[in-house]
Design a protein around this motif. Structure first.
Motif, PDB file in Angstrom:
ATOM      1  N   ILE A   1       0.828  -1.207   0.000  1.00 51.90           N
ATOM      2  CA  ILE A   1       0.000   0.000   0.000  1.00 51.90           C
ATOM      3  C   ILE A   1       0.861   1.256   0.000  1.00 51.90           C
ATOM      4  O   ILE A   1       0.541   2.239  -0.682  1.00 51.90           O
ATOM      5  CB  ILE A   1      -0.961  -0.019   1.196  1.00 51.90           C
ATOM      6  CG1 ILE A   1      -1.965  -1.162   1.016  1.00 51.90           C
ATOM      7  CG2 ILE A   1      -1.683   1.308   1.352  1.00 51.90           C
ATOM      8  CD1 ILE A   1      -2.984  -1.273   2.116  1.00 51.90           C
TER       9      ILE A   1
ATOM     10  N   THR B   1      -2.028  -0.670  -4.255  1.00 47.91           N
ATOM     11  CA  THR B   1      -3.100  -0.746  -3.265  1.00 47.91           C
ATOM     12  C   THR B   1      -3.999  -1.964  -3.440  1.00 47.91           C
ATOM     13  O   THR B   1      -4.404  -2.581  -2.446  1.00 47.91           O
ATOM     14  CB  THR B   1      -3.968   0.524  -3.319  1.00 47.91           C
ATOM     15  OG1 THR B   1      -4.433   0.717  -4.659  1.00 47.91           O
ATOM     16  CG2 THR B   1      -3.167   1.737  -2.893  1.00 47.91           C
TER      17      THR B   1
ATOM     18  N   TYR C   1      -4.895  -4.615  -0.617  1.00 45.21           N
ATOM     19  CA  TYR C   1      -6.226  -4.907  -0.083  1.00 45.21           C
ATOM     20  C   TYR C   1      -6.493  -6.411  -0.058  1.00 45.21           C
ATOM     21  O   TYR C   1      -7.117  -6.928   0.876  1.00 45.21           O
ATOM     22  CB  TYR C   1      -7.294  -4.204  -0.930  1.00 45.21           C
ATOM     23  CG  TYR C   1      -7.234  -2.697  -0.871  1.00 45.21           C
ATOM     24  CD1 TYR C   1      -6.626  -2.051   0.197  1.00 45.21           C
ATOM     25  CD2 TYR C   1      -7.772  -1.916  -1.892  1.00 45.21           C
ATOM     26  CE1 TYR C   1      -6.569  -0.661   0.251  1.00 45.21           C
ATOM     27  CE2 TYR C   1      -7.716  -0.539  -1.845  1.00 45.21           C
ATOM     28  CZ  TYR C   1      -7.119   0.091  -0.780  1.00 45.21           C
ATOM     29  OH  TYR C   1      -7.070   1.455  -0.737  1.00 45.21           O
TER      30      TYR C   1
ATOM     31  N   ALA D   1      -6.011  -0.367   6.217  1.00 50.32           N
ATOM     32  CA  ALA D   1      -6.171  -0.505   4.768  1.00 50.32           C
ATOM     33  C   ALA D   1      -7.636  -0.388   4.361  1.00 50.32           C
ATOM     34  O   ALA D   1      -7.968   0.198   3.326  1.00 50.32           O
ATOM     35  CB  ALA D   1      -5.598  -1.842   4.306  1.00 50.32           C
TER      36      ALA D   1
END
Length: 579
Positions: free
Chosen positions: A251, A256, A260, A427
């Motif tokens: 991240i 990203t 995730y 996150a």
């Protein structure tokens, strides 16, 4: 029918229940949904590319991206769980059942490591055992000419041992409380039948406290899987990756979507572990508390008294006294981790000097750290206030509402954050509030995303504390106020809140402590515009500013321990093993 539904919806308790469910939905359900949605292809209703799951689980990069970090995480977590349970159980037995002198002081000191930031012990370890494998200044042993092997300086062994030094304290508290409930009458009855001490321990004492042993094992395992600070400080320099550090790396570098996916998998690992633990004890009876109780029977150690006493104090010294002493001494050395160059107070109160630490002033004169301190205290206060208010309202709804769907929904959503590791929850908030979605604004980079994430992470503790405190207030008092014409708000403000204030305020202090020392939750959410002490410590340590990192850690430790002691006093809770 319509009028009945109208009356139900206009009921203050029902309206309050809807508000609580809405807030919990935004803070808990929505971040998780946003996290999942960000990994689902756009054509299937999500916002992702659709390749992240394959990349993480079944691609040429998946070995380094997921499977090796997963193996490392399980290895560290298993070692942490086993050693924490063994050491915590040993110390609990010593404090509850042995006749060694000074065991009350041992019991007090054994609870301190869990109140400290987890990175405090990792920083103390590097100050002593760091070698020259990754460059930089070696630790105290290295400065004395002692060659520290890589296996002791970096990687799985130091990560595991520092986590054990932190989480054995939690195991101690859980197991000591269970042992204190094991009355001497059960032991005496077994001994009267001619059972040996070994047989009593194996057939009675061990099964009776097995839920506590399993609980401490599972909690330590889950914390070991999700902890970020120790693997980051002691593992990343040698590319020893765990799921939490790999997630942070993904991240923080802009990858990203894969980050995730790793967050979801980390949540799944923690949830599976806790589920298996609950399943292992389901349907089994471990009741040891009866209407007639007695004090635990002390074991006369005789010749074993001195060895056991020495081992207990060695454990306390290694996990509580020595780490704090090492951190304190390291902040006074002119050169990091070396006594040869003499001592100085520069890293505490010194003005900016280009010849020292690239011109960085002492921590007590650094304007950036002053801002970080203000932000940290303000964040802890806001989260404590918000979490306790939400927990209080949720507990009141569960107490007063008759609908199983509403009460079950509040109870479930209040428990879910416990299953989510801090870095995964961070996150999830980035996925939801990073760019805004629908009516939700973009909050990334603001102070308020830190507050909301902190409240979400603290809901389980605040809700359980409020539920326990309200449970001590008789329904008759509230019913009498209702008959006198007092409304819902008046009953809460004039009766329930004052009578449960001690427990609620104590819970707020514990939430404050958790937020002040937490790094895993905040490390992804903090930006230069919103500095916090814990994240600043991590950055100092990562950049090689050892004295500054250790000094800030001591400040956090002082705040955390002071607030923890104050919380215990406010709650009026005495340790059951001191009864």
């Amino acid at each position: 029918m319509t009028s009945r539904w109208s009356r139900a919806l206009l009921n203050p308790v029902t309206l309050l229940a809807l508000v609580v469910l809405l807030v919990l939905g935004v803070l808990v359900a929505a971040p998780l949904a946003g996290l999942i949605g960000a990994t689902v292809p756009a054509g299937a209703g999500g916002t992702g590319t659709g390749t992240s799951w394959r990349d993480v689980l079944a691609s040429p990069m998946s070995q380094n991206l997921f499977w090796t970090p997963l193996r490392n995480s399980i290895l560290v977590a298993l070692g942490t769980a086993v050693l924490s349970t063994v050491l915590g159980g040993f110390l609990a037995w010593v404090v509850v059942f042995s006749d060694i002198p000074g065991k009350r002081l041992i019991g007090v000191l054994a609870t301190i490591p869990f109140a400290l930031p987890s990175f405090a012990l990792a920083l103390a370890w590097t100050s002593v055992f760091r070698n020259d494998r990754v460059g930089g200044t070696p630790g105290l042993l290295g400065s004395l000419g002692i060659q520290v092997p890589d296996v002791l300086a970096w990687g799985a062994v130091p990560v595991t041992l520092t986590l054990v030094a932190h989480y054995f304290s939690l195991s101690f508290v859980i197991i000591a409380a269970a042992l204190a409930s094991l009355g001497g009458d059960l032991i005496a009855a077994a001994e009267l039948t001619g059972a040996s001490r070994l047989r009593v321990a194996v057939r009675i004492a061990l099964p009776a406290v097995s839920p506590a042993l399993l609980s401490s094992f599972l909690l330590a395992f889950a914390e070991g899987v999700s902890n970020f600070a120790s693997p980051a400080l002691l593992g990343l320099p040698v590319r020893f990756q765990t799921l939490s550090t790999r997630l942070y790396g993904a991240i923080s570098t802009g990858d990203t979507e894969r980050g995730y996916v790793l967050s979801i998998l980390l949540v799944a690992v923690a949830a599976v572990v806790l589920y298996l633990g609950n399943r292992a004890t389901r349907g089994r009876n471990f009741a040891v508390i009866t209407g007639k109780s007695s004090r635990p029977r002390l074991v006369r150690l005789r010749a074993w008294r001195l060895p056991v006493l020495t081992l207990a104090w060695a454990l306390i010294a290694a996990t509580t006294l020595l780490p704090m002493a090492v951190l304190a001494m390291s902040t006074l050395t002119r050169r990091a981790n070396s006594f040869d160059a003499g001592f100085t107070l520069h890293y505490w109160i010194g003005a900016s000097d280009p010849g020292i630490s690239h011109g960085m002033a002492g921590v007590l004169r650094d304007a950036a750290l002053t801002t970080a301190t203000g932000n940290t205290v303000a964040l802890g206060a806001c989260v404590a206030l918000g979490a306790v208010l939400l927990g209080m309202l949720g507990a009141y709804v569960v107490r007063r509402h008759r609908g199983p769907f509403v009460t079950g929904g509040i109870g479930f959503l209040s428990y879910v954050p416990f299953l989510i590791p801090g870095i995964a929850l961070g996150a999830a908030f980035i996925a939801l509030f990073g760019s805004g979605a629908g009516p939700l604004p973009s909050l990334y980079g603001t102070f308020w995303i830190l507050v909301l994430a902190g409240i979400a992470a603290s809901i389980p503790y605040a809700f359980q504390t409020a539920k326990s405190s309200l449970g001590q207030v008789s329904y008759e008092l509230e019913e009498a106020a209702t008959l006198a014409g007092a409304g819902t708000g008046r009953r809460i403000g004039r009766i329930l809140l004052p009578l449960s204030a001690r427990g609620v305020v104590g819970g707020a202090m514990l939430v404050f402590v958790t937020v002040v020392r937490d790094l895993s939750l905040m490390v992804l959410l903090v930006t230069p515009a919103t500095p916090l002490l814990a994240v600043q410590t991590f950055r100092y340590a990562s950049e090689g500013f050892t004295q500054h990192a250790n000094a800030v850690t001591l400040i956090i430790a002082a705040v955390s321990v002071t607030a923890t002691i104050l919380a215990r006093r406010l709650q009026g809770a005495r340790r059951p093993w001191n009864a």
